[in-house]
Write a protein that holds these residues in place. Structure first.
Motif, short mmCIF file in Angstrom:
data_model
loop_
_atom_site.label_atom_id
_atom_site.label_comp_id
_atom_site.label_asym_id
_atom_site.label_seq_id
_atom_site.Cartn_x
_atom_site.Cartn_y
_atom_site.Cartn_z
N TYR A 236 0.84 -1.19 0.00
CA TYR A 236 0.00 0.00 0.00
C TYR A 236 0.88 1.25 0.00
CZ TYR A 236 -3.09 3.66 1.76
OH TYR A 236 -3.78 4.82 1.92
N ARG A 237 0.58 2.18 -0.88
CA ARG A 237 1.31 3.46 -0.92
C ARG A 237 0.43 4.53 -0.30
NH1 ARG A 237 5.51 4.22 -5.86
NH2 ARG A 237 6.53 2.18 -5.66
N PRO A 238 0.87 5.14 0.81
CA PRO A 238 0.01 6.08 1.53
C PRO A 238 -0.31 7.31 0.70
CG PRO A 238 1.85 5.37 2.90
CD PRO A 238 2.14 4.90 1.51
N LEU A 239 -1.53 7.79 0.90
CA LEU A 239 -1.93 9.09 0.37
C LEU A 239 -1.43 10.21 1.27
CD1 LEU A 239 -3.85 10.95 -1.40
CD2 LEU A 239 -5.61 10.45 0.32
N LEU A 240 -1.46 9.99 2.57
CA LEU A 240 -1.22 11.04 3.56
C LEU A 240 -0.02 10.77 4.46
CD1 LEU A 240 -2.23 13.56 5.16
CD2 LEU A 240 -3.72 11.99 6.43
N SER A 241 0.19 9.53 4.84
CA SER A 241 1.19 9.21 5.86
C SER A 241 2.62 9.51 5.40
CB SER A 241 1.09 7.73 6.24
OG SER A 241 -0.18 7.44 6.75
N SER A 242 3.47 9.82 6.36
CA SER A 242 4.90 10.07 6.11
C SER A 242 5.71 8.94 6.72
CB SER A 242 5.34 11.40 6.71
OG SER A 242 6.74 11.53 6.68
N THR A 243 6.70 8.44 5.96
CA THR A 243 7.62 7.43 6.50
C THR A 243 9.04 7.97 6.62
OG1 THR A 243 8.02 6.58 4.25
CG2 THR A 243 6.27 5.53 5.53
N ALA A 244 9.20 9.30 6.47
CA ALA A 244 10.53 9.90 6.57
C ALA A 244 11.05 9.83 8.01
CB ALA A 244 10.48 11.36 6.11
N ASN A 245 12.40 9.77 8.17
CA ASN A 245 12.93 9.87 9.53
C ASN A 245 12.78 11.31 10.02
OD1 ASN A 245 15.12 11.44 8.54
ND2 ASN A 245 16.34 9.60 8.17
N PHE A 246 13.04 11.53 11.31
CA PHE A 246 12.72 12.82 11.92
C PHE A 246 13.48 13.97 11.24
CE2 PHE A 246 13.11 16.11 15.22
CZ PHE A 246 11.76 16.27 15.54
N GLU A 247 14.77 13.74 10.94
CA GLU A 247 15.57 14.81 10.34
C GLU A 247 15.04 15.19 8.96
OE1 GLU A 247 16.76 12.13 11.78
OE2 GLU A 247 17.64 13.04 13.60
N GLY A 254 8.45 19.85 8.60
CA GLY A 254 7.92 19.41 9.89
C GLY A 254 6.39 19.45 9.95
N LYS A 255 5.73 19.08 8.87
CA LYS A 255 4.27 19.16 8.81
C LYS A 255 3.64 17.89 9.36
CE LYS A 255 4.82 21.85 4.60
NZ LYS A 255 4.77 21.79 3.12
N ARG A 260 -0.49 18.21 6.29
CA ARG A 260 -0.35 17.54 5.00
C ARG A 260 -1.71 17.30 4.36
NH1 ARG A 260 3.22 14.44 8.16
NH2 ARG A 260 1.85 12.60 8.05
N ALA A 261 -2.70 16.96 5.19
CA ALA A 261 -4.06 16.77 4.67
C ALA A 261 -4.59 18.07 4.08
CB ALA A 261 -4.99 16.26 5.77
N GLY A 262 -4.26 19.20 4.71
CA GLY A 262 -4.68 20.49 4.18
C GLY A 262 -4.09 20.76 2.81
#
Length: 298
Positions: A236-247, A254-255, A260-262
């Motif tokens: 599944y490829r997310p529409l909204l979710s982020s899988t990036a590391n914190f940096e 930093g959204k 991001r939904a906005g």
């Protein structure tokens, strides 16, 4: 003759679905019944729905609420069949509870989820299609509470095998408002649940014994032929979710999920192209809206 043909056509192939709410406890009021008589006479499906908030419109115990819901719904369904035998009906359920400290409606509660699951069993027992569930919550904004309460309703909606769902996306503040950010969050949940409830296909290809033969002991599957053939669509490829590391997430602004939904809903609206419509039909619709506003004093 044209009007008769139109009426006959929609009676053969229903064109609208109407929600008919019971004024719980145990009362079908005049306005709802007037609408039901018209829809059923025209063979249009109706969703006969007791609206129960346990502690206000039903007793506080789930079995009592379920018994009341069933009695109210079956009374409406029986009436539909008296109006026009064989007209389509949907067993509706909108079951939750109130906050006993404030009296406010509560949504996305464990009690609501239990009632939803039980309603599915009752509907199957009577052989009826049923409506329940949605992305319901009591939160005032698109936050963690809104997300987890909505999942508490959407997950049992899928588990119950619900046939017809209203309020699947965008619900906020107990249904008092619709929120675009929440709509996108719910779309993400619905997309994920659709994948989660898609049956597995067990085949030679999905068991991938050849990939084990290629990789061997202690290797990795990143470059395996089986992976390379499927990497674009295997997960599944997310529409909204982020899988990036914190940096990296910070570098990208930093959204959080709401921000991001906005961005997603604004971009969606900016790219929207209205479907084509005949000029004469558009003019007729505009005239109808203007006339009805005038008649209603708007």
């Amino acid at each position: 003759a044209g009007a008769d043909a139109g009426r006959a056509a929609i009676e053969r192939t229903p064109a609208v679905v109407s929600l008919i709410n019971c004024n719980s406890p145990l009362r079908w009021d005049d306005r709802m019944l007037d609408a039901q008589f018209e829809y059923c006479a025209a063979n249009q499906p109706v969703v006969l729905t007791p609206f129960l908030l346990m502690g206000a419109m039903s007793p506080v115990t789930i079995p009592a609420a379920l018994a009341q819901q069933l009695a109210e719904a079956l009374a409406g369904i029986a009436l539909a069949q008296l109006i026009r035998p064989g007209c389509p009906v949907i067993f509706g359920s909108f079951l939750s509870n109130i906050d006993m400290q404030s009296g406010s409606p509560s949504f996305g509660t464990p009690e609501s989820a239990i009632g939803l699951l039980c309603t599915g069993q009752l509907a199957r027992h009577y052989g009826l299609p049923f409506r329940t569930g949605g992305g319901l919550n009591s939160s005032q904004t698109a936050d963690a509470q809104a997300a987890y309460e909505s999942l508490m309703t959407l997950l049992p909606t899928f588990l119950a095998g619900t046939n017809f769902v209203m309020h699947a996306a965008g619900w906020l503040e107990g249904g008092l408002v619709t929120c675009y950010e929440k709509f996108i969050i719910d779309i993400e949940l619905l997309r994920e649940l659709r994948v989660e409830f898609t049956p597995l296909e067990i085949t030679e290809e999905s068991l991938a014994f050849g990939a084990h033969e290629e990789v061997g002991h202690g290797g990795h599957f990143l470059g395996a032929a089986h992976t390379m053939e499927r990497f674009r669509t295997c997960f599944y490829r997310p529409l909204l979710s982020s899988t990036a590391n914190f940096e990296r997430w910070l570098r990208l602004g930093g959204k959080d999920a709401t921000a991001r939904a906005g961005e997603i809903w604004r971009a969606t609206l900016d790219g929207y192209e209205a479907p084509p419509i005949d000029d004469a039909i558009q003019a007729e619709l505009s005239e109808f809206v203007t006339r009805r506003r005038r008649e209603l004093g708007d």
